[in-house]
Design a protein around this motif. Structure first.
Motif, PDB file in Angstrom:
ATOM      1  N   SER A 216       4.939  66.531  75.895  1.00 46.85           N
ATOM      2  CA  SER A 216       5.784  67.277  75.146  1.00 46.85           C
ATOM      3  C   SER A 216       6.217  68.313  75.432  1.00 46.85           C
ATOM      4  CB  SER A 216       6.881  65.957  73.974  1.00 46.85           C
ATOM      5  OG  SER A 216       4.999  66.607  73.194  1.00 46.85           O
ATOM      6  N   GLY A 217       6.403  69.729  74.266  1.00 45.32           N
ATOM      7  CA  GLY A 217       6.768  71.504  74.800  1.00 45.32           C
ATOM      8  C   GLY A 217       6.048  71.487  73.955  1.00 45.32           C
ATOM      9  N   GLN A 221       3.954  75.208  74.884  1.00 49.68           N
ATOM     10  CA  GLN A 221       4.406  76.186  73.562  1.00 49.68           C
ATOM     11  C   GLN A 221       2.759  76.679  73.711  1.00 49.68           C
ATOM     12  OE1 GLN A 221       6.938  76.430  71.101  1.00 49.68           O
ATOM     13  NE2 GLN A 221       7.669  78.390  71.724  1.00 49.68           N
ATOM     14  N   ASN A 240       9.836  64.265  80.753  1.00 45.97           N
ATOM     15  CA  ASN A 240       9.998  65.623  80.223  1.00 45.97           C
ATOM     16  C   ASN A 240       8.404  66.813  81.214  1.00 45.97           C
ATOM     17  OD1 ASN A 240      10.998  64.992  77.938  1.00 45.97           O
ATOM     18  ND2 ASN A 240       8.589  63.935  77.371  1.00 45.97           N
ATOM     19  N   PRO A 243      11.016  70.513  81.997  1.00 48.35           N
ATOM     20  CA  PRO A 243      11.646  71.434  80.825  1.00 48.35           C
ATOM     21  C   PRO A 243       9.738  71.450  79.901  1.00 48.35           C
ATOM     22  CG  PRO A 243      12.684  69.077  81.469  1.00 48.35           C
ATOM     23  CD  PRO A 243      11.571  69.034  81.870  1.00 48.35           C
ATOM     24  N   ALA A 244       8.846  70.537  80.379  1.00 49.09           N
ATOM     25  CA  ALA A 244       7.496  71.540  79.703  1.00 49.09           C
ATOM     26  C   ALA A 244       6.531  72.319  80.642  1.00 49.09           C
ATOM     27  CB  ALA A 244       6.011  69.811  79.347  1.00 49.09           C
ATOM     28  N   ASP A 246       8.224  74.048  82.488  1.00 49.57           N
ATOM     29  CA  ASP A 246       9.066  75.198  82.391  1.00 49.57           C
ATOM     30  C   ASP A 246       8.832  76.021  81.079  1.00 49.57           C
ATOM     31  OD1 ASP A 246      10.612  75.358  84.683  1.00 49.57           O
ATOM     32  OD2 ASP A 246      12.178  74.127  84.030  1.00 49.57           O
ATOM     33  N   LEU A 247       7.962  76.018  80.245  1.00 52.86           N
ATOM     34  CA  LEU A 247       8.568  76.319  78.848  1.00 52.86           C
ATOM     35  C   LEU A 247       6.967  76.844  78.586  1.00 52.86           C
ATOM     36  CD1 LEU A 247       9.534  76.381  75.693  1.00 52.86           C
ATOM     37  CD2 LEU A 247       8.507  73.769  75.302  1.00 52.86           C
ATOM     38  N   THR A 345       8.461  70.398  90.817  1.00 46.17           N
ATOM     39  CA  THR A 345       7.629  70.636  89.907  1.00 46.17           C
ATOM     40  C   THR A 345       6.893  72.176  89.811  1.00 46.17           C
ATOM     41  OG1 THR A 345       5.325  69.447  89.726  1.00 46.17           O
ATOM     42  CG2 THR A 345       7.262  68.154  88.293  1.00 46.17           C
TER      43      THR A 345
END
Length: 378
Positions: A216-217, A221, A240, A243-244, A246-247, A345
């Protein structure tokens, strides 16, 4: 030349080839470096001893064929997964390989005292200088009751919530860098840097690079903010992945470890000479996941058992979704699927996990994927 010298030379060559011990090199026609994640699975009718022997075979094959690294993951109370103790497995694998990077994908930090992990991986670094990775996760790697037994507490949320502090403590032990006045300033992880500062001491300049793992994020991060490499579990959290990543990239701050982001993703993939056989093999892993998700973990079923199993409507939906994220088929089909995933990705490395009942099918899959990309034959 002595065996010890051969081991050291192989380790130093591995560092030289990978530069910082993190970034890999794409070989053959592979779009990015390829690596292996092994759950050391135990199939019905097989033993844990056999699973460990297969792990050695896969690690040696991966080394011979030019895969960049080989990781094992910490799981508990799962009859079909024999990787409850990554450090022990990695020590065994270090004795049977010479160059390939070995590591944890990962050790679940809240399950252990940071000092213990620093000591274990300092010992591994002494066994295989310059080729050990320390990947860390914050999940328990099991169910809540087993996590409570591991951690000797019922307050499981505290382990995950304290992950950044535990990570900072572990880093201090690995670097022997607690400041004066800290309660742990006179405590040292051995083997470790303190040996170089002792009278007459000489210590390796290398220490295991830290990786953060996630699905997850949160870890994405954190890894970005600390300038650490990041490994994402695409193989069980595919929705996920983008998005992960990218974060992670948006959060990234250059560090002494990395000047720019470096992210790998775990990918479930299995190749066979015929598409039908590949489907039979991956169905065994899908049935294992159905049983795990419904509180019935067991050994990995045989292809025959998986084919004969009658999935109910809910289970069938899960299986179809699960297999939709497993790259499987002929070698060319798997190569095309991996190429597409790398492009979509932007992953810097693909770490392939081949889940199937028998070790022979898994081992053959890695050979076929290597052939499809024209990797060296060793």
């Amino acid at each position: 030349m002595s065996g010890e010298s051969d081991q050291t030379r192989g380790s130093e060559e591995a560092i030289s080839e990978s530069g910082d011990g993190i970034r890999g090199t794409a070989l053959g026609s592979a779009p990015v470096p390829l690596s292996v994640l092994d759950l050391v699975t135990v199939g019905a009718g097989h033993t844990a001893s056999g699973a460990v022997r297969t792990a050695v075979d896969i690690a040696r094959t991966a080394e011979r064929r030019g895969f960049h690294r080989y990781w094992v993951a910490e799981h508990h109370s799962m009859p079909g997964v024999a990787s409850s103790s990554p450090a022990v497995l990695l020590a065994h694998l270090a004795a049977h390989t010479e160059r390939i990077r070995l590591g944890s994908g990962g050790v679940m930090l809240p399950n252990h005292a940071p000092l213990v992990i620093a000591e274990q991986f300092g010992t591994l670094e002494a066994m295989a200088p310059g080729r050990v990775d320390l990947g860390l996760g914050r999940a328990p790697g099991t169910d809540g009751a087993t996590a409570a037994a591991l951690r000797r507490t019922e307050r499981l949320h505290e382990g995950a919530d304290d992950f950044p502090q535990q990570l900072a403590e572990l880093t201090r032990f690995l670097d022997d860098s607690f400041p004066d006045g800290h309660p742990y300033a006179k405590i040292h992880a051995v083997p470790g840097p303190v040996q170089a500062t002792s009278p007459g001491g000489v210590q390796s300049a290398h220490r295991p690079p830290l990786w953060l793992l996630g699905s997850s994020g949160f870890s994405a991060q954190l890894a970005g903010s600390l300038g650490l490499p990041f490994a994402f579990a695409h193989h069980f959290s595919a929705a996920n992945t983008v998005p992960a990543l990218d974060l992670y990239r948006a959060s990234f701050r250059p560090s002494e470890v990395l000047s720019e982001p470096y992210a790998l993703i775990g990918v479930a993939a299995l190749a066979a000479e015929e598409e039908h056989e590949a489907r039979r093999q991956v169905l065994t892993g899908a049935l294992s996941m159905v049983r795990l998700r419904t509180g019935r973990p067991g050994l990995v079923p045989s292809p025959e058992e998986a084919e004969a199993y009658r999935f109910n409507e809910l289970e069938r939906g899960f299986v179809d979704s699960w297999l939709g994220n497993v790259v499987h088929g002929t070698p060319d089909a798997v190569r095309q699927g991996l190429d597409e995933l790398a492009k979509r990705t932007g992953a810097d490395e693909l770490m392939i996990t081949a889940n199937a009942h028998g070790g022979a099918a898994r081992l053959r899959s890695y050979e076929l994927i290597a052939d499809a990309y024209g990797l060296p034959r060793g």
